[in-house]
Design an enzyme around this catalytic site. Structure first.
Site, PDB file in Angstrom:
ATOM      1  N   SER A   1      27.963   3.643   9.393  1.00  0.00           N
ATOM      2  CA  SER A   1      28.771   2.691  10.166  1.00  0.00           C
ATOM      3  C   SER A   1      29.102   3.232  11.550  1.00  0.00           C
ATOM      4  O   SER A   1      29.061   2.496  12.546  1.00  0.00           O
ATOM      5  CB  SER A   1      30.065   2.356   9.414  1.00  0.00           C
TER       6      SER A   1
ATOM      7  N   SER B   1      22.485   0.804   0.383  1.00  0.00           N
ATOM      8  CA  SER B   1      21.206   0.280  -0.134  1.00  0.00           C
ATOM      9  C   SER B   1      20.440   1.377  -0.874  1.00  0.00           C
ATOM     10  O   SER B   1      19.418   1.862  -0.387  1.00  0.00           O
ATOM     11  CB  SER B   1      20.371  -0.340   0.988  1.00  0.00           C
TER      12      SER B   1
ATOM     13  N   GLY C   1      21.906   5.417   3.586  1.00  0.00           N
ATOM     14  CA  GLY C   1      22.327   6.799   3.340  1.00  0.00           C
ATOM     15  C   GLY C   1      23.566   6.811   2.465  1.00  0.00           C
ATOM     16  O   GLY C   1      24.156   5.767   2.177  1.00  0.00           O
TER      17      GLY C   1
ATOM     18  N   GLY D   1      29.686   8.201   3.629  1.00  0.00           N
ATOM     19  CA  GLY D   1      30.155   9.343   4.399  1.00  0.00           C
ATOM     20  C   GLY D   1      29.088   9.995   5.257  1.00  0.00           C
ATOM     21  O   GLY D   1      29.373  10.949   5.981  1.00  0.00           O
TER      22      GLY D   1
END
Length: 200
Positions: free
Chosen positions: A41, A108, A34, A37
């Site tokens: 994570s 990614s 994605g 922000g």
């Protein structure tokens, strides 16, 4: 003759199935993709904390952390981004082989690269999680001030602004972090792991 012609795969004495039986669960990679922000994570670490508390073998591979070591020689050009994902795919494969549920938090951005990583795994071992969040919300969140720096020209090849992000065509899970609480997002993923019988 190339050196790789002399390299022979060495089978482990302890199999992945053996590790699954010992751990009491199967292994897989949760591939969080994605925009910056979007909450990749945060979600990956929340999943890791949940699994850890339940006694499951888990680990997080975070994009920024990996670039401090293994991939510190890579920049953010398209070719470097591809190599970044290729390496992470191979590392994630090792974790899955060790019986671990590994969460990878990487932008990614390219569909082709994510599909190549998927090919490394057996069925149901690769779970692509599209962490969706509207672009304007990601810019507003900007936890690392990266969008601000990119807009000011301090960062080149920034995904979503000067470099493309290709949304997953057929992700296994779509998580809308703008609409759901963190707890709800975690539960959606845990339910999927149970449905796929990765967790008993």
């Amino acid at each position: 003759m190339k050196a790789k012609n002399h390299i022979i795969w060495h089978e482990h004495s302890i199999s992945k199935k053996d590790r699954h039986l010992k751990n009491g669960h199967k292994s897989c990679v949760l591939w969080f993709t994605g925009l910056s922000g979007s909450g990749k994570s945060t979600l990956a670490n929340a999943i890791d904390a949940y699994l850890f508390e339940k006694g499951f073998q888990s680990y997080v591979l975070d994009g920024d952390n990996i670039r401090h070591g293994l991939n510190k020689d890579l920049g953010f050009t398209i070719s470097d981004r591809k190599e970044n994902i290729r390496r992470i795919g191979e590392v994630a494969k090792l974790f899955v082989d060790s019986g671990t549920i590994v969460s990878t938090a990487f932008i990614s951005p390219f569909e082709e690269d994510r599909m190549e990583v998927r090919k490394l795994f057996s069925k149901d071992e690769f779970i692509e999680v599209y962490v969706y969040c509207p672009f304007e919300i990601c810019v507003k969140r900007d936890p690392k001030s990266l969008y601000k720096k990119a807009i000011n020209g301090e960062i080149k090849h920034f995904t979503g602004l000067t470099s493309p992000y290709e949304e997953p065509k057929n992700p296994d899970i779509i998580i809308d972090t703008n609409s759901h609480s963190l707890e709800k997002c975690v539960q959606i993923i845990i339910n999927h792991l149970k449905f796929k019988k990765i967790l008993n």
